[in-house]
Design a protein around this motif. Structure first.
Motif, short mmCIF file in Angstrom:
data_model
loop_
_atom_site.label_atom_id
_atom_site.label_comp_id
_atom_site.label_asym_id
_atom_site.label_seq_id
_atom_site.Cartn_x
_atom_site.Cartn_y
_atom_site.Cartn_z
N ASP A 22 0.88 -1.18 0.00
CA ASP A 22 0.00 0.00 0.00
C ASP A 22 0.92 1.22 0.00
O ASP A 22 1.26 1.77 1.05
N LEU A 24 0.60 4.35 -1.09
CA LEU A 24 0.04 5.61 -0.57
C LEU A 24 -1.05 5.23 0.44
O LEU A 24 -2.19 4.97 0.05
N ARG A 25 -0.84 5.25 1.70
CA ARG A 25 0.46 5.45 2.29
C ARG A 25 0.78 4.39 3.36
O ARG A 25 1.85 4.43 3.94
N ALA A 26 -0.13 3.47 3.66
CA ALA A 26 0.02 2.61 4.86
C ALA A 26 1.36 1.88 4.91
O ALA A 26 2.04 1.91 5.94
N GLU A 57 -6.24 7.74 9.46
CA GLU A 57 -7.09 8.64 8.68
C GLU A 57 -8.26 7.86 8.11
O GLU A 57 -8.26 6.62 8.09
N GLY A 59 -10.16 8.39 4.35
CA GLY A 59 -10.18 9.23 3.15
C GLY A 59 -9.04 10.22 3.12
O GLY A 59 -9.11 11.27 2.49
N GLY A 60 -7.94 9.85 3.83
CA GLY A 60 -6.74 10.69 3.79
C GLY A 60 -6.72 11.78 4.86
O GLY A 60 -5.67 12.37 5.13
N ASN A 70 -1.94 9.40 8.77
CA ASN A 70 -1.20 8.27 8.14
C ASN A 70 -0.23 8.88 7.14
O ASN A 70 -0.35 8.72 5.93
N THR A 96 -5.96 2.85 9.04
CA THR A 96 -6.05 3.59 7.77
C THR A 96 -7.25 3.09 6.95
O THR A 96 -7.85 2.07 7.26
N THR A 97 -7.51 3.83 5.89
CA THR A 97 -8.72 3.55 5.09
C THR A 97 -8.66 2.18 4.42
O THR A 97 -9.65 1.46 4.37
N ASN A 98 -7.48 1.84 3.88
CA ASN A 98 -7.39 0.63 3.08
C ASN A 98 -6.38 -0.39 3.63
O ASN A 98 -6.72 -1.51 3.96
N GLY A 99 -5.12 0.03 3.74
CA GLY A 99 -4.03 -0.91 4.00
C GLY A 99 -4.16 -1.69 5.28
O GLY A 99 -3.98 -2.92 5.30
N ARG A 135 -8.02 0.77 -3.29
CA ARG A 135 -8.31 2.09 -2.70
C ARG A 135 -9.82 2.22 -2.68
O ARG A 135 -10.45 2.39 -3.70
N MET A 136 -10.36 2.01 -1.48
CA MET A 136 -11.82 2.04 -1.31
C MET A 136 -12.51 1.10 -2.30
O MET A 136 -13.45 1.46 -3.01
N HIS A 174 -5.57 12.98 -4.91
CA HIS A 174 -6.38 13.23 -3.71
C HIS A 174 -5.50 13.76 -2.57
O HIS A 174 -5.83 14.74 -1.91
N LEU A 175 -4.34 13.13 -2.39
CA LEU A 175 -3.45 13.57 -1.30
C LEU A 175 -2.94 14.99 -1.56
O LEU A 175 -2.86 15.81 -0.65
O1 LIG Z 1 -4.17 7.67 3.81
C1 LIG Z 1 -4.06 7.29 2.63
O2 LIG Z 1 -3.16 7.68 1.85
C2 LIG Z 1 -5.08 6.29 2.10
C3 LIG Z 1 -6.46 6.92 2.07
S1 LIG Z 1 -6.82 7.70 0.58
O3 LIG Z 1 -6.65 6.68 -0.47
O4 LIG Z 1 -5.90 8.82 0.42
O5 LIG Z 1 -8.21 8.15 0.70
O6 LIG Z 1 -5.20 5.19 2.98
P1 LIG Z 1 -4.29 3.86 2.83
O7 LIG Z 1 -4.91 2.84 3.75
O8 LIG Z 1 -2.91 4.26 3.22
O9 LIG Z 1 -4.37 3.45 1.37
#
Ligand SMILES: O=C(O)[C@H](CS(=O)(=O)O)OP(=O)(O)O
Ligand SMILES: [Mg+2]
Length: 211
Positions: A22, A24-26, A57, A59-60, A70, A96-99, A135-136, A174-175
């Motif tokens: 992952d 970005l960014r986990a 986070e 959604g970042g 994160n 985190t959202t995904n990782g 990613r989501m 997005h970031l």
């Molecule tokens: O914090 C992150 O970079 C992402 C969330 S998002 O894709 O920017 O909305 O979460 P991660 O779990 O690191 O993919």
């Protein structure tokens, strides 16, 4: 082409060793944290349940009430306070959202943390299945690129070890839009670390892998 590759990842046989990617960014954040502390607890909660340093986070955007986002850069900017609180006995929790959700849901004998910042080091854990995070729920090109950087050390990057693909990804856009552009450029700095995170599922924590 990318869907074909992504489906290839999805349909691959899961080996005993897996590398969760992952970018970005986990994975980048976990690897960065392990350059400061010895263990990072992985949670999918956004509640502060006990004393500790809460990082994460949705959604970042930093979770309300958490200490840090994160964000590898935000963590490095605050490394002294993180180190001091950790040395005073506080645990570090990452959500985190995904990782971190992929990590908690994955079933495999040995789970490693892979990114571009530790691509060579993690490629040396041996024959492993590369798991690009989503990613989501959607395809995340930056994670395929991270897998390619690691596969490069196994002899073939499929022509995808290209930082521009990360910089121009939806996640990166997005970031940038929410003020974390620095993390995008930090995350494509190949082999910043020779640290590899190893997820001990039964303890819910990642430690530095010592082979
Ligand atoms: O914090 C992150 O970079 C992402 C969330 S998002 O894709 O920017 O909305 O979460 P991660 O779990 O690191 O993919
Ligand atoms: Mg991500």
């Amino acid at each position: 082409m990318f869907d074909h590759i992504y489906n290839g990842f999805l349909n691959q046989k899961i080996k005993d060793k897996v590398i969760v990617v992952d970018v970005l960014r986990a994975s980048t954040t976990i690897t960065t944290l392990l350059s400061i502390v010895d263990e990072v607890y992985i949670t999918d909660s956004i509640e502060r349940r006990e004393k500790g340093i809460y990082i994460g986070e949705r959604g970042g955007v930093k979770v309300k009430g958490f200490d840090f986002n994160n964000s590898p850069i935000e963590i490095l900017k605050n490394r002294d306070i993180i180190e001091e609180r950790y040395n005073n006995g506080e645990k570090i929790y990452l959500s985190t959202t995904n990782g971190t959700r992929v990590l908690r849901s994955l079933k495999a004998k040995e789970i490693f943390i892979g990114a571009i910042v530790n691509a060579k080091a993690v490629s040396e854990v041996g024959d492993a299945t590369l798991i690009p995070c989503h990613r989501m729920g959607e395809f995340a090109i930056e994670d395929i690129v991270g897998c390619a950087y690691i596969a490069k050390y196994w002899g073939n990057d499929f022509g995808l070890a290209n930082p521009e693909l990360v910089i121009n990804s939806e996640a990166a856009k997005h970031l940038k839009a929410i003020g974390y552009e620095g993390d995008v450029y930090f995350s494509i700095m190949e082999n910043t670390y020779d640290i590899v995170g190893y997820y001990i599922k039964e303890d819910g924590k990642v430690v530095r892998y010592e082979d």
